[in-house]
Design a protein around this motif. Structure first.
Motif, PDB file in Angstrom:
ATOM      1  N   ALA A  73     -52.454 -23.246  10.976  1.00  0.00           N
ATOM      2  CA  ALA A  73     -51.907 -22.382   9.594  1.00  0.00           C
ATOM      3  C   ALA A  73     -50.102 -22.499   9.607  1.00  0.00           C
ATOM      4  O   ALA A  73     -50.368 -23.656   8.478  1.00  0.00           O
ATOM      5  CB  ALA A  73     -51.728 -20.869   9.727  1.00  0.00           C
ATOM      6  N   GLN A  74     -49.417 -22.269  10.285  1.00  0.00           N
ATOM      7  CA  GLN A  74     -47.901 -22.644  10.579  1.00  0.00           C
ATOM      8  C   GLN A  74     -47.595 -24.316  10.550  1.00  0.00           C
ATOM      9  O   GLN A  74     -46.561 -24.337   9.476  1.00  0.00           O
ATOM     10  CB  GLN A  74     -47.437 -21.860  11.905  1.00  0.00           C
ATOM     11  CG  GLN A  74     -45.628 -22.195  11.787  1.00  0.00           C
ATOM     12  CD  GLN A  74     -45.505 -21.815  10.400  1.00  0.00           C
ATOM     13  OE1 GLN A  74     -46.031 -20.590  10.409  1.00  0.00           O
ATOM     14  NE2 GLN A  74     -44.424 -22.118  10.425  1.00  0.00           N
ATOM     15  N   ALA A  75     -48.984 -24.948  10.984  1.00  0.00           N
ATOM     16  CA  ALA A  75     -48.386 -26.520  10.953  1.00  0.00           C
ATOM     17  C   ALA A  75     -48.427 -26.607   9.667  1.00  0.00           C
ATOM     18  O   ALA A  75     -47.920 -27.586   8.698  1.00  0.00           O
ATOM     19  CB  ALA A  75     -50.022 -27.243  12.047  1.00  0.00           C
ATOM     20  N   GLY A  76     -49.577 -26.013   8.745  1.00  0.00           N
ATOM     21  CA  GLY A  76     -50.235 -26.688   7.747  1.00  0.00           C
ATOM     22  C   GLY A  76     -48.988 -26.028   6.830  1.00  0.00           C
ATOM     23  O   GLY A  76     -48.419 -26.471   5.328  1.00  0.00           O
ATOM     24  N   LYS A  77     -48.635 -24.709   6.447  1.00  0.00           N
ATOM     25  CA  LYS A  77     -46.875 -24.461   6.023  1.00  0.00           C
ATOM     26  C   LYS A  77     -46.306 -25.097   5.744  1.00  0.00           C
ATOM     27  O   LYS A  77     -45.679 -25.617   5.272  1.00  0.00           O
ATOM     28  CB  LYS A  77     -46.716 -22.833   5.809  1.00  0.00           C
ATOM     29  CG  LYS A  77     -45.610 -21.968   5.412  1.00  0.00           C
ATOM     30  CD  LYS A  77     -45.163 -20.504   5.863  1.00  0.00           C
ATOM     31  CE  LYS A  77     -44.137 -20.162   5.308  1.00  0.00           C
ATOM     32  NZ  LYS A  77     -43.448 -19.302   5.555  1.00  0.00           N
ATOM     33  N   GLU A  78     -45.988 -25.970   7.501  1.00  0.00           N
ATOM     34  CA  GLU A  78     -44.972 -26.788   7.266  1.00  0.00           C
ATOM     35  C   GLU A  78     -45.334 -27.747   6.797  1.00  0.00           C
ATOM     36  O   GLU A  78     -43.721 -28.843   6.329  1.00  0.00           O
ATOM     37  CB  GLU A  78     -44.088 -26.819   8.765  1.00  0.00           C
ATOM     38  CG  GLU A  78     -43.788 -25.643   8.830  1.00  0.00           C
ATOM     39  CD  GLU A  78     -43.860 -25.838  11.247  1.00  0.00           C
ATOM     40  OE1 GLU A  78     -44.571 -26.783  11.223  1.00  0.00           O
ATOM     41  OE2 GLU A  78     -43.222 -24.746  11.515  1.00  0.00           O
ATOM     42  N   ALA A  79     -46.692 -28.000   6.350  1.00  0.00           N
ATOM     43  CA  ALA A  79     -46.101 -29.326   5.721  1.00  0.00           C
ATOM     44  C   ALA A  79     -46.869 -28.910   3.750  1.00  0.00           C
ATOM     45  O   ALA A  79     -47.648 -30.483   3.412  1.00  0.00           O
ATOM     46  CB  ALA A  79     -48.239 -29.567   6.029  1.00  0.00           C
ATOM     47  N   GLY A  80     -46.046 -28.752   3.810  1.00  0.00           N
ATOM     48  CA  GLY A  80     -46.182 -28.034   2.235  1.00  0.00           C
ATOM     49  C   GLY A  80     -47.963 -27.210   1.772  1.00  0.00           C
ATOM     50  O   GLY A  80     -47.973 -27.033   0.311  1.00  0.00           O
ATOM     51  N   CYS A  81     -48.047 -27.323   2.731  1.00  0.00           N
ATOM     52  CA  CYS A  81     -49.913 -26.677   1.618  1.00  0.00           C
ATOM     53  C   CYS A  81     -49.880 -24.950   1.665  1.00  0.00           C
ATOM     54  O   CYS A  81     -48.825 -24.052   1.963  1.00  0.00           O
ATOM     55  CB  CYS A  81     -50.828 -26.773   3.288  1.00  0.00           C
ATOM     56  SG  CYS A  81     -51.413 -27.631   3.702  1.00  0.00           S
ATOM     57  N   HIS A  82     -50.577 -24.867   0.605  1.00  0.00           N
ATOM     58  CA  HIS A  82     -50.900 -23.310  -0.031  1.00  0.00           C
ATOM     59  C   HIS A  82     -52.111 -22.427   0.711  1.00  0.00           C
ATOM     60  O   HIS A  82     -52.604 -21.171   1.172  1.00  0.00           O
ATOM     61  CB  HIS A  82     -51.214 -23.758  -1.010  1.00  0.00           C
ATOM     62  CG  HIS A  82     -50.371 -23.837  -1.994  1.00  0.00           C
ATOM     63  ND1 HIS A  82     -49.136 -23.222  -1.582  1.00  0.00           N
ATOM     64  CD2 HIS A  82     -50.165 -24.841  -3.055  1.00  0.00           C
ATOM     65  CE1 HIS A  82     -47.531 -23.818  -2.665  1.00  0.00           C
ATOM     66  NE2 HIS A  82     -48.719 -25.331  -3.284  1.00  0.00           N
ATOM     67  N   GLU A  83     -53.282 -23.787   0.917  1.00  0.00           N
ATOM     68  CA  GLU A  83     -54.364 -22.766   1.387  1.00  0.00           C
ATOM     69  C   GLU A  83     -54.495 -23.141   3.240  1.00  0.00           C
ATOM     70  O   GLU A  83     -54.447 -23.898   3.617  1.00  0.00           O
ATOM     71  CB  GLU A  83     -55.090 -23.884   0.853  1.00  0.00           C
ATOM     72  CG  GLU A  83     -56.844 -23.564   0.808  1.00  0.00           C
ATOM     73  CD  GLU A  83     -58.071 -23.757  -0.178  1.00  0.00           C
ATOM     74  OE1 GLU A  83     -59.085 -23.852   0.490  1.00  0.00           O
ATOM     75  OE2 GLU A  83     -57.313 -24.407  -0.744  1.00  0.00           O
ATOM     76  N   ALA A  84     -55.167 -21.816   3.583  1.00  0.00           N
ATOM     77  CA  ALA A  84     -55.807 -21.804   4.728  1.00  0.00           C
ATOM     78  C   ALA A  84     -57.495 -21.530   5.246  1.00  0.00           C
ATOM     79  O   ALA A  84     -57.769 -20.820   4.335  1.00  0.00           O
ATOM     80  CB  ALA A  84     -54.894 -20.587   5.163  1.00  0.00           C
ATOM     81  N   LEU A  85     -58.040 -22.929   5.112  1.00  0.00           N
ATOM     82  CA  LEU A  85     -59.903 -22.900   4.816  1.00  0.00           C
ATOM     83  C   LEU A  85     -60.195 -22.305   6.072  1.00  0.00           C
ATOM     84  O   LEU A  85     -60.302 -23.141   7.146  1.00  0.00           O
ATOM     85  CB  LEU A  85     -60.581 -24.351   4.308  1.00  0.00           C
ATOM     86  CG  LEU A  85     -61.690 -24.349   4.432  1.00  0.00           C
ATOM     87  CD1 LEU A  85     -62.372 -23.790   3.315  1.00  0.00           C
ATOM     88  CD2 LEU A  85     -62.146 -25.919   3.479  1.00  0.00           C
ATOM     89  N   VAL A 119     -58.703 -10.123   2.550  1.00  0.00           N
ATOM     90  CA  VAL A 119     -57.820 -10.609   3.366  1.00  0.00           C
ATOM     91  C   VAL A 119     -58.096 -12.089   2.650  1.00  0.00           C
ATOM     92  O   VAL A 119     -57.483 -13.191   2.849  1.00  0.00           O
ATOM     93  CB  VAL A 119     -57.930 -10.425   4.364  1.00  0.00           C
ATOM     94  CG1 VAL A 119     -57.853  -8.617   5.654  1.00  0.00           C
ATOM     95  CG2 VAL A 119     -59.445 -10.950   5.003  1.00  0.00           C
ATOM     96  N   SER A 120     -58.518 -12.676   1.196  1.00  0.00           N
ATOM     97  CA  SER A 120     -58.498 -13.455   1.202  1.00  0.00           C
ATOM     98  C   SER A 120     -58.607 -13.748  -0.388  1.00  0.00           C
ATOM     99  O   SER A 120     -59.031 -12.943  -1.409  1.00  0.00           O
ATOM    100  CB  SER A 120     -60.307 -14.072   1.163  1.00  0.00           C
ATOM    101  OG  SER A 120     -60.977 -13.799   0.716  1.00  0.00           O
ATOM    102  N   GLY A 126     -48.182 -16.767   5.095  1.00  0.00           N
ATOM    103  CA  GLY A 126     -47.975 -16.501   4.108  1.00  0.00           C
ATOM    104  C   GLY A 126     -48.859 -17.310   3.214  1.00  0.00           C
ATOM    105  O   GLY A 126     -48.954 -17.669   1.736  1.00  0.00           O
ATOM    106  N   LEU A 127     -49.902 -18.027   4.398  1.00  0.00           N
ATOM    107  CA  LEU A 127     -50.620 -19.498   3.006  1.00  0.00           C
ATOM    108  C   LEU A 127     -52.047 -18.235   3.114  1.00  0.00           C
ATOM    109  O   LEU A 127     -52.688 -17.058   3.833  1.00  0.00           O
ATOM    110  CB  LEU A 127     -51.324 -20.533   4.620  1.00  0.00           C
ATOM    111  CG  LEU A 127     -50.791 -21.291   5.282  1.00  0.00           C
ATOM    112  CD1 LEU A 127     -51.452 -22.084   5.914  1.00  0.00           C
ATOM    113  CD2 LEU A 127     -49.841 -22.024   3.783  1.00  0.00           C
TER     114      LEU A 127
END
Length: 805
Positions: A90-102, A165-166, A144-145
């Motif tokens: 998820a942190q890698a996604g946040k750093e890449a600009g993601c909003h969602e954790a699927l 939680v979602s 925060g995702l």
């Protein structure tokens, strides 16, 4: 002869009508109808959710014959990701600009595999779903995702647990055909793929108000009629509960190593037929999605069939369900979308229509996180600007002034602008469409408003030298946006309560006159001891101190309260105020002129019709007034449109409004924001658009559009001047209401600074009176001289300032 029925937007295909289209040979008209229906509801945008894919477990008790995601336990591979592993993804996604954790996982593996049960016990859980809840909570709190969870079959208790939680959940129906579960079918041996069981989960989600994703998987042996049946089953559930966010039309792709490795994939034409049928079976506002990585060579055709969403696209993780089909690079997806005549736009895992009503669809612990991320339409914010902001303006929103006035995407915006420029009343829907303008459309709206400004006002930009006198900050009302008022009945925020003596009011008026002001603007809290007599006393104090000073005072709320306390009609009270020296009324206390909003924002304040009635009466007895809107908190674009239309219609009736003043919500110290129930003000795009759209909507009845330098800042003011604004309001001297809410701009802008902004914007400054007459040479010169007198010895001062009219 076509079999396609002629559907209005409020009509949908019936089962029989859809069946008649099962064997249609030429789908040209079908696809065109679907695209037209999509365009009517979704405009020029095709959305996607930037996401990371977290495969929490690939163990599953089902044995679907086409699946490579699920597998049996493997030596050396843990049955579940650890919390830290999930958070790292998820942190890698946040750093890449993601909003969602699927979160995607197999269905109840603990019911089939001992190793799953043992690992869950070690982790302190008795079910996979319980562990999902813990991991999703950790991902949300640590990165925060926003979690979106696809965990398979769920009970009502499971859904309720995961709702905490979602922001959304989902399960593909895939098919409503029991036949596919029989021996030899793709779902044989998969108890969780029984259609009735899956529909039961989807229905339970609806009863719990869970924003939900579902859809069908085509090409696994079902007939077209069975696809229709599946879509109608989903439609029935959505009709009952309104909770289905999107319908995914996913095309089967055969995969090596599965029992269906040699099965034939559905043709592109079959996929397009299904997309179009889905669009016509559901209401126009439904989101119809097709994964772009499963149709990489036909993206334009997929758009043309009626989709408005590409689903989740990850810049970080592969599609673990379809690992052989990589996500298209976002630049390629954007290019393909634009080539299809559409604009690629981001969304959150909770769709805009649901995010616009978050208190219904979200757990309270998730509410603030979503509100902080969205604009007034429920879409992701495109900047971190807020009213009162000090710093650089968002570069993306400044690009419109640099780009040529053309668009690669055909939209209805130019026609709406032309309609407004002719002075015709726009519909609520047309106004909302203007507020939804992005990119080239945003520039088109701003240019259209400025063309109208130039035709009506020329290049003159006016301002008034005035002083704010807030005579008390004690208030008996509990407005949820206000950080100014204090007292026993207020939210008791920062600052000490005060109630100015009339001698102090008079002294401030004298000081203002000495500094070149032609107006004092007076507002205060509704002090519990005040009656209408107090407002009459204030008038006499002002006029007694400086008879020539224009008094701009008392909102419709104060007028209403004053008349009520004296037991006289509003018209009579207004006549007494006029005799005591009141000149004009500020159009504040309007906030949003829609009771749906006021019920939450200012429940004990006057209602919409009361505000309009006070203003109508004031205009009829000879007062002029301003009109305002305070926007960017809990309201939607529809409320903005209704507010503008109500102001326009009253002005057409009375002609009493001198100007319209957009006031962006300053959130930092506002109670409603601190309680996690409001957005952090409008985005910069929205703030600019409010000025531009107001210019267009209020034409030809209100010709002056003002911007607030306190809210917008000097650079923001320059942008507004290019988007339909012709007035900068007052110098203020003692602005305190916005400052109390957290705005960072100063308490006064000098005439020199006002004119510098105007001249640097290529416009001609004019110092005016409250009623838009010329201030006169003597008043203007005094306003400049007074600034010079206060400057430090030796400081430069260009006496007389810049050239003006």
């Amino acid at each position: 002869m076509t079999l396609l029925p002629d559907l209005r937007l409020d009509q949908r295909l019936s089962r029989d009508q859809a069946y008649e289209l099962v064997d249609i040979a030429d789908t040209t008209e079908l696809l065109r109808a679907a695209a037209s229906r999509r365009d009517a509801a979704h405009g020029d945008a095709v959305t996607y959710s930037p996401k990371v894919f977290i495969p929490l477990t690939q163990l599953c008790r089902d044995v679907c014959h086409y699946c490579t995601f699920a597998h049996a336990p493997r030596t050396g591979i843990k049955p579940y990701l650890s919390i830290d592993e999930a958070v790292a993804i998820a942190q890698a996604g946040k750093e890449a600009g993601c909003h969602e954790a699927l979160f995607t996982l197999g269905d109840k593996p603990e019911l089939r595999y001992r190793i799953a049960r043992e690992e869950l016990a070690r982790l302190g859980h008795d079910s996979t779903l319980s562990y999902v809840a813990e991991v999703a909570k950790a991902v949300f709190e640590r990165t925060g995702l926003l979690p979106h969870i696809n965990p398979g079959i769920m009970s009502a208790e499971d859904l309720a647990m995961l709702r905490k939680v979602s922001v959304s959940q989902g399960i593909m129906l895939e098919s409503a055909s029991e036949r596919l579960c029989a021996k030899g079918g793709p779902h044989f041996g998969s108890p969780d793929k029984v259609p009735a069981v899956r529909l039961e989960t989807i229905e339970a989600a609806g009863k719990l108000a869970v924003p939900f994703t579902s859809g069908i998987l085509i090409g696994i042996g079902e007939t077209r009629a069975e696809r229709v049946d599946a879509l109608l089953a989903l439609r029935d559930l959505n009709d009952a509960h309104g909770h289905i966010q999107e319908i995914i039309i996913q095309n089967f792709r055969p995969k090596a190593g599965t029992r269906m490795a040699t099965a034939e994939a559905p043709s592109v034409e079959d996929h397009l037929w299904t997309i179009a049928i889905a669009r016509l079976l559901f209401e126009p506002g439904m989101n119809i999605q097709a994964p772009p990585n499963l149709s990489p060579a036909a993206l334009g055709r997929v758009v043309a069939a009626g989709i408005n969403d590409w689903g989740g696209v990850s810049p970080v993780t592969p599609d673990h369900v379809n690992p052989e089909a990589p996500w298209p690079h976002l630049r390629l997806l954007e290019a393909a979308t634009r080539s299809a005549g559409k604009r690629l736009a981001k969304r959150l895992p909770i769709y805009p229509a649901f995010a616009r009503n978050p208190s219904r669809w979200l757990d309270s612990k998730l509410l603030k996180s979503v509100l902080d991320r969205i604009d007034g339409d429920g879409a992701p914010r495109t900047d971190d600007w807020h009213p009162g902001h000090v710093g650089s303006l968002p570069a993306r929103e400044l690009e419109w002034r640099k780009r040529p006035a053309r668009s690669s995407v055909a939209t209805d915006v130019p026609a709406i602008i032309a309609h407004a420029q002719r002075g015709s009343e726009l519909t609520e829907g047309e106004i909302v469409r203007l507020f939804r303008a992005h990119e080239d459309d945003f520039g088109t709206v701003c240019r259209g408003a400025d063309e109208l400004r130039r035709a009506v006002n020329g290049d003159v930009v006016s301002y008034v030298v005035c002083r704010n006198i807030n005579y008390t900050n004690i208030c008996s009302f509990k407005c949820q946006f206000c950080a100014f008022s204090k007292g026993k009945m207020s939210e008791n925020l920062r600052g000490k309560p005060y109630d100015l003596e009339m001698s102090e009011v008079a002294q401030r008026v004298v000081e203002a006159w000495d500094r070149g002001a032609s107006e004092v603007c007076m507002q205060g809290g509704i002090h519990p001891s005040y009656t209408g007599q107090k407002y009459l006393d204030v008038c006499r104090a002002v006029k007694g101190a400086v008879p020539d000073m224009h008094m701009h005072a008392f909102s419709p709320l104060e007028i209403h309260q004053g008349a009520q306390t004296l037991g006289i009609p509003v018209a009579e009270f207004l006549q007494r105020l006029k005799a005591a020296g009141l000149g004009t009324l500020p159009g504040t206390a309007a906030e949003i002129l829609d009771d749906e909003v006021r019920e939450t924002l200012c429940a004990d304040k006057i209602r919409t019709q009361q505000w309009l009635d006070v203003m109508r009466t004031a205009h009829l007895v000879g007062f002029k007034s301003t009109a305002t809107i305070m926007f960017g908190h809990i309201e939607r674009y529809e409320h903005w449109a209704r507010h503008l239309l109500r102001v326009r219609r009253l002005q057409a009736e009375t002609g009493g409004f001198t100007e319209f003043v957009p006031l962006p919500f300053v959130h930092m110290e506002a109670p409603v924001y601190l309680k996690g129930r409001a957005r952090p003000g409008p985005t910069f795009r929205e703030a600019i658009l409010m000025h531009a759209v107001a210019r267009l909507v209020l034409n030809p009845f209100i010709t002056n559009i003002q911007t607030s330098w306190v809210k917008m800042g000097p650079e923001g003011v320059r942008q507004c001047l290019a988007a339909g604004v012709n007035d900068l309001g007052g110098t203020l001297m003692d602005e305190s209401i916005s400052r109390s809410a957290g705005a960072a701009h100063g308490q006064e802008m000098t005439p020199q600074e006002m004119e510098s902004i105007i001249v640097s914007s290529g416009r001609v400054p004019r110092q005016r009176t409250t009623l838009y007459g010329d201030a006169g040479d003597a008043r203007r010169q005094r306003s400049f001289d007074a600034v010079c007198e206060r400057q430090a010895a030796g400081a430069a001062c260009a006496a007389g300032g810049s050239r003006s009219l």
